[in-house]
Design a protein around this motif. Structure first.
Motif, short mmCIF file in Angstrom:
data_model
loop_
_atom_site.label_atom_id
_atom_site.label_comp_id
_atom_site.label_asym_id
_atom_site.label_seq_id
_atom_site.Cartn_x
_atom_site.Cartn_y
_atom_site.Cartn_z
N PHE A 180 -13.61 6.05 6.42
CA PHE A 180 -12.48 5.14 6.40
C PHE A 180 -11.53 5.51 7.54
O PHE A 180 -11.22 6.69 7.73
CB PHE A 180 -11.76 5.28 5.05
CG PHE A 180 -10.46 4.53 4.96
CD1 PHE A 180 -10.42 3.15 5.08
CD2 PHE A 180 -9.26 5.21 4.74
CE1 PHE A 180 -9.22 2.46 4.98
CE2 PHE A 180 -8.06 4.52 4.64
CZ PHE A 180 -8.04 3.14 4.77
N LYS A 216 -15.61 5.98 -2.28
CA LYS A 216 -14.61 7.05 -2.39
C LYS A 216 -14.86 8.20 -1.42
O LYS A 216 -13.94 8.83 -0.92
CB LYS A 216 -14.59 7.61 -3.81
CG LYS A 216 -14.05 6.63 -4.85
CD LYS A 216 -14.00 7.30 -6.22
CE LYS A 216 -13.80 6.26 -7.31
NZ LYS A 216 -13.77 6.88 -8.65
N SER A 276 -9.74 4.67 -2.95
CA SER A 276 -10.62 4.00 -1.98
C SER A 276 -9.90 2.78 -1.43
O SER A 276 -8.76 2.46 -1.84
CB SER A 276 -11.96 3.61 -2.61
OG SER A 276 -11.81 2.48 -3.46
N TYR A 277 -10.55 2.08 -0.51
CA TYR A 277 -9.95 0.93 0.17
C TYR A 277 -11.00 -0.17 0.20
O TYR A 277 -12.13 0.04 0.63
CB TYR A 277 -9.57 1.36 1.60
CG TYR A 277 -8.65 0.41 2.35
CD1 TYR A 277 -7.29 0.36 2.07
CD2 TYR A 277 -9.15 -0.40 3.36
CE1 TYR A 277 -6.44 -0.49 2.78
CE2 TYR A 277 -8.31 -1.25 4.08
CZ TYR A 277 -6.96 -1.28 3.78
OH TYR A 277 -6.12 -2.11 4.48
N TYR A 308 -7.96 3.98 8.97
CA TYR A 308 -6.94 2.95 8.81
C TYR A 308 -6.41 2.53 10.16
O TYR A 308 -5.59 3.23 10.78
CB TYR A 308 -5.81 3.49 7.93
CG TYR A 308 -4.78 2.46 7.57
CD1 TYR A 308 -5.03 1.51 6.60
CD2 TYR A 308 -3.54 2.43 8.20
CE1 TYR A 308 -4.09 0.55 6.26
CE2 TYR A 308 -2.59 1.48 7.87
CZ TYR A 308 -2.87 0.55 6.91
OH TYR A 308 -1.93 -0.39 6.58
N THR A 310 -14.05 0.62 7.78
CA THR A 310 -14.95 1.75 8.04
C THR A 310 -15.60 1.62 9.42
O THR A 310 -16.63 2.24 9.70
CB THR A 310 -16.06 1.85 6.96
OG1 THR A 310 -16.80 0.63 6.95
CG2 THR A 310 -15.45 2.09 5.59
N ASP A 353 -13.27 -3.34 5.10
CA ASP A 353 -13.00 -2.07 4.40
C ASP A 353 -12.52 -0.98 5.37
O ASP A 353 -12.34 0.17 4.96
CB ASP A 353 -14.25 -1.59 3.66
CG ASP A 353 -14.62 -2.53 2.51
OD1 ASP A 353 -13.83 -3.45 2.22
OD2 ASP A 353 -15.71 -2.34 1.93
N PHE A 407 -13.69 7.25 1.92
CA PHE A 407 -12.23 7.24 1.91
C PHE A 407 -11.66 8.66 2.00
O PHE A 407 -10.69 8.92 2.71
CB PHE A 407 -11.71 6.55 0.65
CG PHE A 407 -10.21 6.43 0.57
CD1 PHE A 407 -9.54 5.40 1.22
CD2 PHE A 407 -9.45 7.35 -0.15
CE1 PHE A 407 -8.15 5.28 1.15
CE2 PHE A 407 -8.07 7.25 -0.22
CZ PHE A 407 -7.42 6.20 0.43
N TRP A 434 -5.66 -1.10 -1.53
CA TRP A 434 -5.77 0.33 -1.85
C TRP A 434 -6.07 0.47 -3.34
O TRP A 434 -5.29 -0.01 -4.18
CB TRP A 434 -4.45 1.06 -1.54
CG TRP A 434 -4.03 0.95 -0.11
CD1 TRP A 434 -3.32 -0.06 0.46
CD2 TRP A 434 -4.28 1.89 0.94
NE1 TRP A 434 -3.10 0.19 1.80
CE2 TRP A 434 -3.69 1.38 2.11
CE3 TRP A 434 -4.95 3.12 0.99
CZ2 TRP A 434 -3.74 2.05 3.34
CZ3 TRP A 434 -4.99 3.79 2.21
CH2 TRP A 434 -4.40 3.25 3.36
#
Lengths: 441, 441
Positions: free
Chosen positions: A263, A359, A374-375, A265, A208, A206, A362, A380
């Motif tokens: 989160f 969420k 969210s991811y 990326y 995170t 995810d 994210f 996505w």
């Protein structure tokens, strides 16, 4: 190292530069050539025997992935780098069914952030679209090729590769082959001293994890450059003593903060996930993609993945594939693993993904065009009224799944800027408008 | 440059080292590991995530194409170099028909030059066979995979690529798109000052050009090394000022002697022919192979070709393909262009090739195992009682066509030494014995 503008980044760095948090929600493309003017067929890249010097596209990456050359390169990655096959097998493909709808081009929408209404057809050029496929109720209602792509071509999926890797991982989790609550170091002991070692598999899936990883392109010592050098499939320069390949690089990544809180990326999460799923299955990501998806779904074409100098596929961004085959992936995601009357993976897989990630976690990343999203497992989630979710890759790649409209959209594109937040304003509302149009028929 | 033994040659040089004139007609493999002991599955190349250092196969070419690593590499060329697709298209393949004959393994023959009788089955290991396909009366009567190959794999065709390029050229000649009596310089003016400029297209097709071209591997200034450097797809080293790519290299080749007087097996003839057919069609050799053959013959798999740094396919040796697809090429050659009920090229094409080249001109090259033979349009004519002819590539590749026995044999192999004259003694008599066996049924 000289300073490079974001669009002249080496390919691997380009793969990483997706979805910057601070990108403005506007659709303009500044001073870039239009889609029509930059069409690689128009510019004649790599034509002639030999191509004249001004038509050549070659190494280094800073050349072949610069705009507008990049608009040719996205269909020709294998001609510039070593790659590994994602085999479809040798049986007959299962053709998609067609029910083309010529009303779609006239569908009108208002771009995010306001502005003049735009038609679907106009949005194709605005987004430098190379391939567009819309599937509704399991049938192709719209198909369009432009630029470097045609129905027998393959296009770089860019960061959509992450969603493929995440899907494989989620399949393994549901099947019980991978424990997503396990610490990464329990599965890949080589990562014990890295940031990943203390993260859980789920935190990697995810994104995170809390990583000390800089993408300041102006800093030659930024991690993004070290990563690019490590990942390059070319022989290392004389005197190079850094990590060689994805796996060695990942071991050098340090922690910064607390896993699970936000989160973040970072492509390297997917490379770590690729390592994890390869370790538990003893198969490369390319082989897993072939065995679990490409050879099972009636694909028309083999896909392929770029590799590092040790043959490790680039799990975070290396896939190239045909438009319709990515449509088949979309149908699998839409229909909970069912395609052509067969259940390719448990329904629970897409159920888990569609449930979404946290969420709040994210929101901390500040994606303007994906507010409330969210991811999860490298997909996505829009969390909009239709429950839409997507694979996304820089320069405009997407597999957009709308379960309410029973619709899948696949776009392959070569937008000049490596920021999907620049493309979303003329894409996400367009997808919603097409969904509404199809539902109202 | 350090001295390299022939088996440790760079790949491109390895491609060239076919069929040396002075090789002894014996089947021994000196002190090389046996086929069983050197099986890449046995040795575990590139297994593990990551593979341990002793299992890694990487650049440079002198590593990845050394024996026994080469036995893995022949199925994995694309993972080490950029390549270009030879597309089969996206339709359904046309499966081959089967009539397997389990008597073939016991067929016995006496190797050339005497020695103990050997069974067909024994010859497979003696020749380090990776794939063997026998087609009789249009049906598969024998199929065998070993080493790195299976039915979904692709194997380096090595110099059999030349026969594909020659076939394309002969098709263009018969169709009137290419004049084989024309001087090369009339078609490719860039070659006017090179040895090729004053040769005819036919002399290039039949390799009777008189070239000043040294393959003395011990001499670092030998042409073979300059050619290898020019052809490498990797970025050129700092300060390199030599030719870049096949086309630039060809322009530097000087004449030595009179064209047409003697057969001289030089890969650069095929690269020149690739340039010629690309110039007259405005299509690359890879594209032509796809359009004229792979996408027309019901192929199961895409093929691919290695490229130089400018994307030019290696017309003289760069093809990799599946065993059965090469069988389809063999059937086309056997049946004068007909396959699956369609005429893919005029009958005159194979008629011209089967008529053969000038035997006297061929004899001057001194091929012990091919006495009485000739070379035409890059195919080897045995001129034996059965009228057999063949595509041949180093390390044991062949497509062997026997019109009298209505038989095609395709062998893909990774023999330790780059000399087919070392493999012929346990191959050519074996092919004849199988032909006799099939005809006697």
């Amino acid at each position: 190292m000289k300073r490079l503008t974001p669009i002249a980044l080496p390919l691997l760095a380009g793969f990483l530069a997706a979805l910057g948090p601070a990108a403005p929600a506007c659709a303009q493309t500044d001073s870039y050539m239009s889609a029509e003017a930059s069409d690689p067929r128009q510019l004649g890249w790599m034509t002639g025997f030999p191509p004249p010097p001004e038509k050549l596209i070659m190494q280094p990456e800073s050349d072949f992935f610069s705009f507008p050359k990049m608009r040719w390169t996205v269909c020709h990655i294998r001609e510039l780098m070593p790659t590994r096959q994602v085999s479809r097998g040798i049986g007959a493909p299962v053709p998609l069914e067609y029910a083309l709808d010529d009303g779609i081009d006239a569908v009108t929408f208002t771009p995010m952030g306001g502005g003049e209404p735009m038609t679907w057809e106009e949005s194709l050029s605005a987004n430098y679209t190379d391939g567009m496929l819309i599937l509704h109720e399991g049938r192709v209602v719209y198909e369009h090729y432009s630029g470097c792509l045609d129905e027998t071509g393959k296009h770089a999926a860019m960061s959509m590769t992450k969603s493929m890797t995440g899907l494989l991982a989620e399949i393994l989790v549901v099947e019980g082959q991978l424990d997503d609550t396990a610490q990464v170091s329990a599965i890949v002991p080589e990562l014990v001293d890295s940031a990943f070692g203390s993260a859980t598999v789920r935190q990697v899936m995810d994104m995170t994890t809390a990583l000390d990883y800089s993408e300041d392109y102006a800093d030659p010592e930024a991690d993004i450059w070290l990563y690019s050098k490590a990942a390059s499939p070319l022989p290392k320069p004389e005197g190079y003593e850094g990590p060689n390949g994805y796996f060695e690089y990942l071991q050098t990544v340090k922690q910064d903060g607390v896993h699970g809180e936000a989160f973040g990326y970072r492509t390297i999460n997917t490379d770590a996930l690729g390592w994890i799923i390869s370790r538990v299955t003893d198969k490369s990501v390319a082989q897993l993609l072939s065995e679990r998806l490409w050879s099972q779904m009636g694909a028309e074409q083999d896909g392929y993945m770029t590799v590092d100098a040790k043959g490790t596929p680039f799990a975070g961004g290396g896939l190239s594939a045909g438009l319709r085959d990515l449509g088949r992936i979309g149908l699998l995601m839409l229909n909970d693993g069912k395609l052509n009357g067969e259940q390719l993976f448990p329904e629970k897989v897409t159920e888990n993904i569609r449930a979404g990630g946290d969420k709040e976690v994210f929101a901390k990343a500040g994606y303007n065009t994906l507010e409330g999203g969210s991811y999860r497992s490298m997909w996505w989630l829009l969390h909009n009224e239709h429950g839409a979710f997507a694979a996304r890759g820089v320069h405009g790649q997407t597999i957009y799944v709308d379960p309410t409209a029973d619709m899948v959209i696949v776009r392959l594109a070569s937008f000049p800027v490596a920021k999907n937040a620049r493309i979303d304003p003329t894409s996400l509302p367009a997808y919603q408008a097409v969904a509404d149009y199809l539902m109202s028929k």
